[in-house]
Design an enzyme around this catalytic site. Sequence first.
Site, mmCIF file in Angstrom:
data_model
loop_
_atom_site.group_PDB
_atom_site.id
_atom_site.type_symbol
_atom_site.label_atom_id
_atom_site.label_comp_id
_atom_site.label_asym_id
_atom_site.label_seq_id
_atom_site.Cartn_x
_atom_site.Cartn_y
_atom_site.Cartn_z
ATOM 1 N N ARG A 338 74.373 95.595 -40.729
ATOM 2 C CA ARG A 338 73.941 94.310 -41.281
ATOM 3 C C ARG A 338 72.928 93.687 -40.329
ATOM 4 N NH1 ARG A 338 77.888 89.497 -43.496
ATOM 5 N NH2 ARG A 338 78.738 89.595 -41.379
ATOM 6 N N ASP A 629 84.483 83.760 -38.628
ATOM 7 C CA ASP A 629 83.118 84.038 -38.215
ATOM 8 C C ASP A 629 82.267 82.852 -38.656
ATOM 9 O OD1 ASP A 629 82.588 84.358 -40.907
ATOM 10 O OD2 ASP A 629 81.962 86.453 -40.771
#
EC number: 2.3.3.9
Length: 732
Positions: A338, A629
Amino acid sequence: MTDRVEINGLKIARELHDFAMNEVLPGTGVDAETFWHSLSQIVHTLSPRNRALLSKRDDLQAKIDAWHRANRAPSDLQAYEAFLREIGYLLPEGPDFKVTTSDVDPEISQIAGPQLVVPVMNARYALNAANARWGSLYDALYGTDAIPETAGAERGKGFNPQRGEKVIAWARKFLDESIPLRNASWADAARLSVKDGKLAVDFDGAAADLADPAQFTGYSGEADSPREVVLARNGLHVRIIIDRNHPIGSTDRAGIADVVMEAALTTIMDCEDSVAAVDAEDKVLAYRNWLGLMKGDLEETFQKGGTTVTRKLNQDIRLTAPDGSPIKLPGRSLMLVRNVGHLMTNPAILDRDGKEVPEGIMDAMFTALIALHDIGPNGRRMNSRAGSMYVVKPKMHGPEEVAFAVELFGSVEDALGMRPNTIKMGIMDEERRTTVNLKECIRAASERVVFINTGFLDRTGDEIHTSMEAGPMIRKGDMKQSTWIAAYENWNVDIGLLCGLSGRAQIGKGMWAMPDLMAAMLDQKIAHPKAGANTAWVPSPTAATLHATHYHQVDVKAVQEGLKSRTRAKLGDILSIPVAVRPNWSPEDIRQELDNNAQGILGYVVRWIDQGVGCSKVPDINNVGLMEDRATLRISSQHIANWLHHGVVTPEQVMETMKRMAEVVDSQNAGDPDYEPIAPNFEDSIAFQAACDLVFKGREQPNGYTEPVLHARRLQKKAQDRKGAAADSSRG
């Protein structure tokens, strides 16, 4: 002052430059002059357009804010939809089409199974995730609450035989359901062997074979006395390990020592939301670990139980097929990477005008260059056997931004000598403008797309920020029951199937955020494959092992076929705004909401700023460990900012809560020797100031993103730490 090397108008931090020259470029077939020239060309061509796309985001948000200030939450959804079309937020939908992505590995295109997301900056986590292609079902059951600690089955310190019996019974029942025997139960098996290319299971003189002989994939060892037999259902394998000298196998009638699940088919090595990468030092760490994964030589040595352990990538599994021919099964999860989105820049490279380079451009070029060690002319082909590189691209707003990423990937391919469309794209459907224009987003990447995924955490953050002026939002815990979120989840599957992703790409669902609550996950997360998702996110290798059982129970291909004929989710439902029309919260309700949000923000931010930890299990207000996160941070900070803006809470109330929750977070981290307490020196705590910025300046943050504040404050903290270390050194 950062030491820089100037090449082709780029001013590159020496640490990054030397890493590229000495570690990455050798073996890729790309010469240094070509690489730096191409990077400069891409940066100086595409950076202005990157900035223009961000300006368009701001322009659209300003128009939406003004509309809501005049109208508040829309009671006339038709008028609201017409307004969104008028300003170009909601675009016309074109004719139906099918994606044409090719050269896709079967882990993405054909087989349904769990997906891990792991911070690539942590080598140990990255290796664990890559090796989580296979996981012990016995260990996953024994070590979690999947098996209740009742009736003498407590975990305890040593091995508990009663708990072990329950684990084995659970696993045998699973085998009976997934890979049934003809007129027999795995619980009664006494011996396994291979006869005439078929699995034979003996029962004290009697024998049984598989109800479906095609489920037998292969074995290792001798046919008469195999070390393991491998079975399959819905494309996923199960390895039955046979070892009568093993502590478990020696007590098992059939000598079965373990049942090993094919678990994390794919893993996203994350350079984005789960890491804290703010400068060249951090980016090199991320890229170096990605390099080790692509070259296959990443190792990590650590202490465990008083012994030194070295972790490396697992090898492929060699078997004998039923017909006697040799076969191999992949030993590792198929790795995607990512990259960051379009928003942030990074001081690792400056352009000819002294501006920081867009980090997404830098990520695209460096992660692709590194991938050549796997798929290039001299590549190992140990990750992608199909010869593709898989990049997950997050936080894009609408088809124009997807098209920009497609152009970027094409430019990188040209620069590195890759075939067109080698770099595949995963589209995170986590921003509202992408959701409502999803079909056109997929069309923009129709030759590259391998993945769409609902990320309800970031998506909720964008929902709050987009409609900030509409009114006070409902409580965070009520969001999952709101109209828009159910429509959003179904819409993603509906559009994905309409565009022909089935059999070519993943349609994914979001994270199970409670890694300690595996019984609840086993009960609830089966909803994802039942909803037509051929992958879903899990927080750990153990969770991947357990979630894999769901894909044995559910034939996702059949589910997707059935869903193709259902009525598509309604755009109007997606556009419904989760405002509290007549809020009637009690003071206690408000206090609980504020406490919960503030504690979550501080618990995550303090590790991000002080320790550079971008993803961690943070105890919530009730001491339940949650995987946090930046997505969870975005929701919590935007929610408080929204309630502040609409007068549900006062600035004084929020500050009092932040200080009180700081003491809670301090106590929760008391056992961490690296932890720096926040209280009582709030003014001196950079982490506390960052948390306050995210809340009190939440409305000002672009689309509610947390990165600008976090990056600035982390850089401040790193500078402070360097200054302190220098002072200590001079005194010493």
